[in-house]
Design a protein around this motif. Structure first.
Motif, PDB file in Angstrom:
ATOM      1  N   LYS A  68       0.841  -1.205   0.000  1.00 36.58           N
ATOM      2  CA  LYS A  68       0.000   0.000   0.000  1.00 36.58           C
ATOM      3  C   LYS A  68       0.866   1.242   0.000  1.00 36.58           C
ATOM      4  N   ALA A  69       0.366   2.271  -0.682  1.00 37.05           N
ATOM      5  CA  ALA A  69       1.042   3.557  -0.643  1.00 37.05           C
ATOM      6  C   ALA A  69       0.783   4.211   0.711  1.00 37.05           C
ATOM      7  N   LEU A  70       1.794   4.926   1.209  1.00 37.77           N
ATOM      8  CA  LEU A  70       1.654   5.682   2.455  1.00 37.77           C
ATOM      9  C   LEU A  70       1.865   7.155   2.144  1.00 37.77           C
ATOM     10  N   ALA A  71       0.854   7.966   2.435  1.00 37.66           N
ATOM     11  CA  ALA A  71       0.999   9.414   2.233  1.00 37.66           C
ATOM     12  C   ALA A  71       1.131  10.053   3.614  1.00 37.66           C
ATOM     13  N   GLY A  72       0.113  10.743   4.096  1.00 38.27           N
ATOM     14  CA  GLY A  72       0.205  11.358   5.428  1.00 38.27           C
ATOM     15  C   GLY A  72       0.000  10.368   6.568  1.00 38.27           C
ATOM     16  N   GLY A  73      -0.550   9.219   6.246  1.00 34.35           N
ATOM     17  CA  GLY A  73      -0.743   8.182   7.271  1.00 34.35           C
ATOM     18  C   GLY A  73      -1.893   8.451   8.222  1.00 34.35           C
ATOM     19  N   GLN A  74      -2.665   9.510   7.989  1.00 31.52           N
ATOM     20  CA  GLN A  74      -3.686   9.898   8.965  1.00 31.52           C
ATOM     21  C   GLN A  74      -4.952   9.040   8.882  1.00 31.52           C
ATOM     22  N   SER A  75      -5.094   8.298   7.808  1.00 27.34           N
ATOM     23  CA  SER A  75      -6.198   7.331   7.719  1.00 27.34           C
ATOM     24  C   SER A  75      -5.663   5.909   7.748  1.00 27.34           C
ATOM     25  N   LEU A  76      -4.583   5.695   7.032  1.00 26.32           N
ATOM     26  CA  LEU A  76      -4.051   4.331   6.911  1.00 26.32           C
ATOM     27  C   LEU A  76      -3.508   3.807   8.238  1.00 26.32           C
ATOM     28  N   VAL A  77      -2.751   4.640   8.948  1.00 26.96           N
ATOM     29  CA  VAL A  77      -2.110   4.144  10.173  1.00 26.96           C
ATOM     30  C   VAL A  77      -3.145   3.794  11.255  1.00 26.96           C
ATOM     31  N   ARG A  82      -0.302  16.916   8.084  1.00 25.45           N
ATOM     32  CA  ARG A  82       0.190  15.667   7.475  1.00 25.45           C
ATOM     33  C   ARG A  82      -0.709  15.133   6.368  1.00 25.45           C
ATOM     34  N   GLY A  83      -2.015  15.232   6.584  1.00 23.96           N
ATOM     35  CA  GLY A  83      -2.947  14.608   5.652  1.00 23.96           C
ATOM     36  C   GLY A  83      -2.808  15.216   4.262  1.00 23.96           C
ATOM     37  N   THR A  84      -3.000  14.393   3.241  1.00 25.29           N
ATOM     38  CA  THR A  84      -2.802  14.845   1.860  1.00 25.29           C
ATOM     39  C   THR A  84      -4.072  14.713   1.035  1.00 25.29           C
ATOM     40  N   VAL A  85      -4.068  15.481  -0.028  1.00 25.82           N
ATOM     41  CA  VAL A  85      -5.156  15.467  -0.991  1.00 25.82           C
ATOM     42  C   VAL A  85      -5.295  14.081  -1.631  1.00 25.82           C
ATOM     43  N   ALA A 114     -15.834  12.857   3.698  1.00 26.50           N
ATOM     44  CA  ALA A 114     -14.646  13.715   3.593  1.00 26.50           C
ATOM     45  C   ALA A 114     -14.890  14.847   2.605  1.00 26.50           C
ATOM     46  N   GLU A 115     -14.248  15.967   2.864  1.00 31.01           N
ATOM     47  CA  GLU A 115     -14.478  17.169   2.063  1.00 31.01           C
ATOM     48  C   GLU A 115     -13.897  17.062   0.651  1.00 31.01           C
ATOM     49  N   MET A 116     -12.623  16.592   0.558  1.00 32.52           N
ATOM     50  CA  MET A 116     -11.927  16.668  -0.730  1.00 32.52           C
ATOM     51  C   MET A 116     -12.608  15.841  -1.825  1.00 32.52           C
ATOM     52  N   ILE A 122      -0.884   4.723  -8.569  1.00 28.53           N
ATOM     53  CA  ILE A 122      -0.679   5.840  -7.641  1.00 28.53           C
ATOM     54  C   ILE A 122      -1.369   7.076  -8.221  1.00 28.53           C
ATOM     55  N   ILE A 123      -2.056   7.784  -7.362  1.00 31.39           N
ATOM     56  CA  ILE A 123      -2.647   9.056  -7.790  1.00 31.39           C
ATOM     57  C   ILE A 123      -1.518  10.075  -7.856  1.00 31.39           C
ATOM     58  N   THR A 124      -1.456  10.798  -8.964  1.00 34.13           N
ATOM     59  CA  THR A 124      -0.394  11.805  -9.055  1.00 34.13           C
ATOM     60  C   THR A 124      -0.936  13.226  -8.900  1.00 34.13           C
TER      61      THR A 124
HETATM   62  C1  LIG Z   1      -8.853  12.671  14.038  1.00 31.31           C
HETATM   63  C2  LIG Z   1      -8.982  12.753  12.547  1.00 31.31           C
HETATM   64  C3  LIG Z   1      -9.958  13.558  12.010  1.00 31.31           C
HETATM   65  C4  LIG Z   1     -10.094  13.652  10.640  1.00 31.31           C
HETATM   66  N1  LIG Z   1     -11.083  14.456  10.152  1.00 31.31           N
HETATM   67  C5  LIG Z   1     -11.211  14.561   8.806  1.00 31.31           C
HETATM   68  C6  LIG Z   1     -12.195  15.410   8.242  1.00 31.31           C
HETATM   69  O1  LIG Z   1     -12.937  16.107   8.938  1.00 31.31           O
HETATM   70  N2  LIG Z   1     -12.307  15.431   6.905  1.00 31.31           N
HETATM   71  C7  LIG Z   1     -11.480  14.694   6.089  1.00 31.31           C
HETATM   72  O2  LIG Z   1     -11.610  14.758   4.887  1.00 31.31           O
HETATM   73  N3  LIG Z   1     -10.549  13.911   6.599  1.00 31.31           N
HETATM   74  C8  LIG Z   1     -10.376  13.822   7.929  1.00 31.31           C
HETATM   75  N4  LIG Z   1      -9.409  13.009   8.411  1.00 31.31           N
HETATM   76  C9  LIG Z   1      -8.600  12.216   7.471  1.00 31.31           C
HETATM   77  C10 LIG Z   1      -7.417  13.014   6.979  1.00 31.31           C
HETATM   78  O3  LIG Z   1      -7.834  14.090   6.218  1.00 31.31           O
HETATM   79  C11 LIG Z   1      -6.481  12.122   6.181  1.00 31.31           C
HETATM   80  O4  LIG Z   1      -5.337  12.824   6.082  1.00 31.31           O
HETATM   81  C12 LIG Z   1      -6.909  11.717   4.784  1.00 31.31           C
HETATM   82  O5  LIG Z   1      -8.170  11.117   4.758  1.00 31.31           O
HETATM   83  C13 LIG Z   1      -5.928  10.696   4.202  1.00 31.31           C
HETATM   84  O6  LIG Z   1      -4.790  11.333   3.832  1.00 31.31           O
HETATM   85  P1  LIG Z   1      -3.366  10.790   4.219  1.00 31.31           P
HETATM   86  O7  LIG Z   1      -2.386  11.560   3.409  1.00 31.31           O
HETATM   87  O8  LIG Z   1      -3.191  10.816   5.660  1.00 31.31           O
HETATM   88  O9  LIG Z   1      -3.426   9.290   3.633  1.00 31.31           O
HETATM   89  P2  LIG Z   1      -2.910   7.887   4.217  1.00 31.31           P
HETATM   90  O10 LIG Z   1      -3.521   7.639   5.538  1.00 31.31           O
HETATM   91  O11 LIG Z   1      -1.423   7.852   4.148  1.00 31.31           O
HETATM   92  O12 LIG Z   1      -3.497   6.944   3.134  1.00 31.31           O
HETATM   93  C14 LIG Z   1      -4.872   6.727   3.034  1.00 31.31           C
HETATM   94  C15 LIG Z   1      -5.144   5.733   1.893  1.00 31.31           C
HETATM   95  O13 LIG Z   1      -4.823   6.328   0.649  1.00 31.31           O
HETATM   96  C16 LIG Z   1      -3.835   5.582  -0.026  1.00 31.31           C
HETATM   97  N5  LIG Z   1      -2.999   6.565  -0.720  1.00 31.31           N
HETATM   98  C17 LIG Z   1      -2.412   7.647  -0.171  1.00 31.31           C
HETATM   99  N6  LIG Z   1      -1.820   8.401  -1.110  1.00 31.31           N
HETATM  100  C18 LIG Z   1      -2.029   7.777  -2.286  1.00 31.31           C
HETATM  101  C19 LIG Z   1      -1.679   8.064  -3.629  1.00 31.31           C
HETATM  102  N7  LIG Z   1      -0.996   9.168  -3.970  1.00 31.31           N
HETATM  103  N8  LIG Z   1      -2.052   7.196  -4.578  1.00 31.31           N
HETATM  104  C20 LIG Z   1      -2.765   6.095  -4.260  1.00 31.31           C
HETATM  105  N9  LIG Z   1      -3.133   5.778  -3.018  1.00 31.31           N
HETATM  106  C21 LIG Z   1      -2.772   6.607  -2.046  1.00 31.31           C
HETATM  107  C22 LIG Z   1      -3.165   4.772   1.010  1.00 31.31           C
HETATM  108  O14 LIG Z   1      -2.609   3.606   0.491  1.00 31.31           O
HETATM  109  C23 LIG Z   1      -4.307   4.495   1.967  1.00 31.31           C
HETATM  110  O15 LIG Z   1      -5.054   3.434   1.486  1.00 31.31           O
HETATM  111  C24 LIG Z   1      -9.236  12.908   9.779  1.00 31.31           C
HETATM  112  C25 LIG Z   1      -8.239  12.113  10.318  1.00 31.31           C
HETATM  113  C26 LIG Z   1      -8.097  12.011  11.680  1.00 31.31           C
HETATM  114  C27 LIG Z   1      -7.014  11.152  12.231  1.00 31.31           C
END
Ligand SMILES: Cc1cc2nc3c(=O)[nH]c(=O)nc-3n(C[C@H](O)[C@H](O)[C@H](O)COP(=O)(O)OP(=O)(O)OC[C@H]3O[C@@H](n4cnc5c(N)ncnc54)[C@H](O)[C@@H]3O)c2cc1C
Lengths: 758, 288
Positions: free
Chosen positions: B28-37, B108-111, B122-124, B165-167
């Motif tokens: 799996k790809a890891l971006a900000g890790g805020q959902s995956l971790v 940390r979280g990414t688009v 989610a908003e995005m 991978i989403i670019t």
């Molecule tokens: C307490 C809390 C509250 C939150 N509240 C909100 C909220 O109100 N609204 C909201 O929208 N989000 C919210 N989030 C989620 C946050 O915005 C995350 O950052 C986002 O959903 C995922 O982004 P990430 O970069 O952390 O992705 P990751 O956790 O790193 O990855 C998420 C998933 O996407 C995949 N992935 C990541 N990047 C790519 C890529 N480039 N190509 C292909 N696959 C990819 C990963 O493999 C994984 O499956 C919240 C998170 C937490 C912990």
């Protein structure tokens, strides 16, 4: 030197340590050879254990032991009740690990001891548990139906019914001009601590000594329980208190892990640590608050309350835990709160359910009853077309009636009376400070899309439970004085407050109090701990006694040295002075130590009033707190800053319970709120508009400090006052909240129902 | 709540990242890790290999030109907040992102992570669908562009293949005089939306709306535009009555599920109110 540290807003001594990141929590302890415990918890709410097979698990790399009920000779010991230990409750007490049945999701089944938490969690998947599921009891109604029994031998799910009584309620109701009957409910939530629980145990086989870190709240009681369960003499166990991230009544009671981890340490011969994670915390720490009541009030036409009658049903969860009966008992005894009601009969029944067991949470039983009672009062005012404030003022216990007896409670009667206070005075102060007269004009008004609502309510808060607390003072080699105390620190700021009290009593500067050592069993001969808002009153009063004893010791020692009578010795900040120019320094008496104690059979009653101004966006049910004021009279104030902190902190928790926090279960007894994404905790930014005023008009007559407990008052009124403010705002829709938490969805549903009705 | 064991790689190029991702079925790809971790901690996901995208600096750019706004997949919420150009280039995006999570998470979280994660609340993803965004993805078999409406399938399910991978997320150009509004209701600030509405429309010389886009977040198993509500707006001067009609149409066109956070009926009502208020805000009328 006449000090006046008591009463001053002295900055908290402990904060420096915390803000520098130098606090030491139990998880910071990592002795050599440490192993980590992970607990396998039941995923069934109710079931019979057919078998547990861990044979594959023990062979896994990094796994040192898997412990189940079978490893405990004579079966798993039970955890005895600490408060209200009635024989009727004993069959419902919890064993330290599930043996033949599981009765809630989260009940411990096995303990894996491994080289790391990660290894241990992986190992959990390899334990094969065969459980025959049984139909779950997920609420009081199902519990009362009686066809699903948690404890078959008991034949019923009701552990007890408490009755509080005074006068003749039935006769008063028959004669009354006005009667109203209502049903209310409070939701399930709990004293969630930011730092979850933790235990670290070290067993020294050579000396047979056990050291348990992570102790809190009531370490001396817990040591007695553990000694009994482990078959050890009490004095071979040391319970060590560390810094903690919150107590709230929930941390520090004796839980299954408080046995399992010491047992695992002795079993493996290695230090063993267990730190609760958040998911466990939500299903393992004591739950609280879930109650429903059918209650009736009888009044004269002028609003004079004649009688109160009702029956509450409390959802106890699966076992009677150490202090599990307190809230249910308080619901019966404190339904009348600060009001003079001559005739009362309130019953409170305790129903066992397949959920996490309950225990005390800040303001136990009082948060619930204040919601029931204050809602009822606003309904009465509406019915009788009386002013809400006048109705309360008319019925508050008058100052001239102090001390005022509480209704008698049975079983486990405890004679109790309210010590002192003028409840009308705090109500008036609250109204004035709040600007009630002006703000009340906004009641029910729609401004910029939001409805405005106001409410005021009155409360009492019990504190200073007996029987006893112990304190010890010791002179250090440099002449400073160390304070040792049986009270525990759970975030209340006792290190500061006790230093203030000791410095004033010893008549020395505060910086000569070298430290306040609290909680751990090594410090004093006996201790009782931190519960029922008792630490400052009980520990502080014990400190005054210890000071007297230390001064006597110094006088005797100095008299011997100077060859004079003890009565000729003068002790001051500068030293010890005898006749004819003889003198000595404190350091000359280094090592002198004196213990003191304070005994107490009665409780203190802090009191006050809260007022709230809210707005409601009726389209979406959203409530905003525009202004909230708590006025509290807590007798002698030791530190106005820490008391205000207590009020604001507990108020935020109260608003959390009133508006956000909700432990949800489904019909099968599965906990649906297993993380903080689903269990909504108020955060620092949610309630910015809270104010606290603390007064000291009525020192308590029952302790030498004149202080009263003040840790809980902020939480008590929150539910009732906010719900009344919402009812006031949404009067146009006939909204009458009868259930907490007041979620936006519930508010919206009431508004919609009101729209349909009109 | 400890992560299961996994391997970790931090490639320097997109090609390496793609090769690594293709090397195992459960990478799996890891971006900000805020959902995956958190999902790994709860053991809902247990990939055997994490491919960290943090060194792929090409994916961190925000490009703005006449074709619109292009957000690299690794652009963080924080980068959007800080980019003053977006105030004009895409005010709706900026407003929506201000509702995402809390400060620490926005750092940390990414688009791309949010789009790939595809949380219906989610908003995005909601902005991408509302704005007819294109989602550029690359796999070992080559690159392709998927329009947002085809990308989101169901909660946490997208058209993305496991080795892609989403670019980039491409938002079409934003005319300067476009009217827009964003309204969201969540229990606490930063929580996921119980319901949110993203709306925009353009206005002709007669003051009438055309090209109305009304997107709903949190009230279905994926974000979606609401054509019935858009139809109430197109060709009209947006006023209180029109916004109310659009709100009612919005309510009528969704059928949200009940969950522990809100009942379906409540969410249905909420989306109507959010659409109504977002339209009023777009039209410059005071709205909650
Ligand atoms: C307490 C809390 C509250 C939150 N509240 C909100 C909220 O109100 N609204 C909201 O929208 N989000 C919210 N989030 C989620 C946050 O915005 C995350 O950052 C986002 O959903 C995922 O982004 P990430 O970069 O952390 O992705 P990751 O956790 O790193 O990855 C998420 C998933 O996407 C995949 N992935 C990541 N990047 C790519 C890529 N480039 N190509 C292909 N696959 C990819 C990963 O493999 C994984 O499956 C919240 C998170 C937490 C912990």
């Amino acid at each position: 030197m006449r000090n006046s540290f008591v009463g001053s807003p002295v900055e908290r001594r402990e904060d420096l340590r915390f803000v520098r990141g130098r606090g030491q929590y139990v998880d910071d302890l990592n002795p050599d050879g440490l192993l980590h415990a992970v607990i396998l918890r039941s995923s069934f709410a109710h079931g019979r254990i057919r078998s547990i097979d861990a044979s594959a698990t023990v062979k896994l790399a990094g796994v040192h032991a898997v412990i189940t009920a079978r490893d405990m000779p004579g079966g798993p010991p039970r955890i005895p009740m600490r408060l209200q230990p009635l024989p009727e409750f004993m069959p419902f007490e919890q064993g330290v690990i599930a043996d033949t049945k599981v009765r809630y999701v989260g009940e411990p089944i096995a303990v894996v001891v491994a080289t790391s938490v990660a290894v241990g969690e992986d190992a959990l998947d390899h334990i094969v548990v065969d459980i025959e599921p049984l139909p779950a009891v997920s609420d009081c109604e199902t519990s009362a139906a009686g066809d699903r029994l948690l404890f078959e031998q008991q034949g019923a799910n009701c552990a007890m019914t408490f009755t509080a009584e005074c006068g003749d309620a039935d006769a008063a109701f028959k004669a009354a001009a006005y009667v109203r009957r209502e049903k209310f409910r409070t939701g399930r939530h709990f004293g969630l601590t930011l730092e979850p629980r933790g235990v670290m145990a070290e067993w020294d086989a050579a000396t047979g000594r056990l050291t348990v870190s992570g102790a809190a709240k009531v370490p001396f009681f817990n040591r007695r329980v553990l000694a009994e369960q482990m078959g050890l003499p009490e004095d071979s166990i040391a319970m060590i208190e560390n810094d903690v991230g919150g107590g709230f009544g929930a941390r520090g009671e004796f839980y299954p892990e408080d046995f399992l981890i010491p047992f695992a340490a002795r079993y493996t011969g290695r230090p063993v640590k267990w730190i609760e994670d958040r998911r466990e915390n939500l299903m393992a720490m004591n739950h609280a608050r879930q109650a429903q009541v059918e209650v009736e009030i009888a009044c004269a036409h002028d609003g004079t309350i004649l009688a109160l009658r009702g029956h509450a049903h409390v959802d106890m969860g699966a076992y009677m835990r150490t202090n599990g009966a307190v809230a249910a008992r308080n619901i019966a005894q404190f339904m009348a709160g600060p009001y003079r009601i001559p005739n009362i009969r309130v019953k409170s029944s305790l129903w066992m359910t397949n959920k996490t067991p309950v225990g005390t949470y800040r303001g136990p039983g009082r948060f619930e009853t204040d919601f029931f009672r204050e809602r009822l009062l606003d309904m009465v005012a509406k019915d009788l077309r009386l002013d809400r404030v006048e109705l309360r003022r008319r019925n508050l216990i008058p100052a001239s009636h102090m001390p005022y007896p509480l209704p008698a409670i049975a079983p486990f009667p405890a004679s109790d009376e309210i010590d002192s206070g003028d409840y009308r005075a705090t109500l008036d102060r609250c109204l004035e400070e709040f600007g009630w007269a002006d703000k009340a004009k906004l009641a029910g008004k729609l401004i910029d899309g939001r409805f405005h609502g106001l409410a005021v309510g009155c409360f009492i808060e019990g504190g200073a439970a007996g029987p006893k607390e112990t304190a010890r003072l010791e002179i250090n080699p440099d002449g400073s004085v160390a304070v040792f105390i049986g009270s525990s620190a759970v975030g209340q700021g006792v290190e500061t407050v006790f230093a203030q009290i000791a410095a004033d009593a010893l008549e020395i500067p505060m910086d000569r109090i070298s430290g306040v050592h609290h909680g751990s069993t090594a410090y004093v001969s006996d201790g009782y701990g931190a519960y029922h808002s008792r630490s400052v009153v009980m520990g502080g009063s014990a400190l005054l006694d210890a000071t007297k004893n230390l001064h006597n010791l110094i006088r005797t020692a100095a008299a011997k040295r100077f060859g004079c009578l003890p009565s000729e010795i003068k002790i001051s900040e500068d030293g010890i002075v005898g006749p004819h120019g003889s003198s000595a320094r404190f350091a000359d008496f280094a090592g002198l130590t004196a213990e003191g104690a304070f005994l107490n059979k009665k409780h203190t009653y802090t009191f006050g009033a809260h007022a709230a101004h809210v707005t409601v966006d009726a389209r979406i049910g959203r409530i905003e707190i525009i202004d909230y004021l708590a006025v509290t009279d807590c007798g002698r104030i030791i530190n106005p800053m820490t008391v205000r902190g207590q009020v604001i902190g507990s108020l935020v928790q109260g608003l959390g319970g009133a508006l956000l926090e909700d432990l949800k279960y489904d019909k099968d007894g599965q906990l649906l709120t297993g993380s903080l994404a689903d269990y909504l905790l108020p955060s620092a930014s949610d309630f910015p508009n809270l104010r606290a005023v603390v007064t000291e008009m009525f020192p308590s007559p029952i302790n030498p400090l004149g202080a009263k407990g003040a840790g809980e008052g902020g939480i008590i009124s929150a539910g009732g006052v906010v719900a009344n403010a919402v009812a006031n705002a949404l009067g146009a829709f006939g909204v009458e909240p009868r259930e907490l938490p007041l979620t936006p969805q519930r508010v919206w549903e009431m508004v919609e129902a009101g729209r349909l009705a009109t | 709540m400890k992560l299961p064991a996994f391997d970790y790689a931090c490639p320097a190029t997109l090609a390496e990242a793609l090769a690594l991702l293709a090397s195992r079925d459960d990478a799996k790809a890891l971006a900000g890790g805020q959902s995956l971790v958190p999902m790994m901690a709860f053991r809902i996901a247990s990939p055997s290999l994490l491919v960290d995208l943090r060194r792929l600096s090409d994916l961190r750019k925000i490009a703005i030109d006449t074709s619109g706004v292009r957000l690299g997949a690794m652009v963080r919420w924080r980068d959007i907040e800080d980019d003053a150009r977006l105030n004009g280039a895409h005010p709706l995006l900026k407003a929506a992102v201000s509702h995402v999570a809390h400060y620490q998470i926005r750092n940390r979280g990414t688009v791309g992570g949010s789009i790939a994660h595809a949380d219906p609340a989610a908003e995005m993803p909601g902005i991408a669908v509302t704005c007819d965004a294109d989602i550029a993805v690359t796999g070992t078999r080559g690159a392709r562009v998927i329009c947002a409406d085809d990308f989101f399938i169901a909660p946490l399910m997208t058209a993305l293949a496991a080795d892609e991978i989403i670019t980039e997320i491409r938002l079409p150009a934003w005319p300067p005089r476009r009217r827009w509004g964003f309204r969201e209701f969540s229990r606490r600030r930063g929580d996921f939306a119980l319901a949110a509405a993203a709306v925009f429309f353009d206005v002709d010389d007669a003051g009438k709306a055309y090209n109305a886009h009304i997107g709903a977040i949190g009230v279905g198993d994926r974000p979606a535009r609401l054509p019935a509500a858009e139809a109430e707006v197109n060709g009209q001067v947006v006023d209180i009555a029109i916004s109310e009609r659009a709100g009612r149409a919005a309510s009528a066109s969704v059928d949200p599920q009940s969950d522990i956070h809100a009942s379906g009926a409540y969410r249905k009502s909420l989306i109507g109110t959010m659409v109504e208020r977002a339209l009023q805000s777009a039209a410059g009328m005071s709205a909650l």
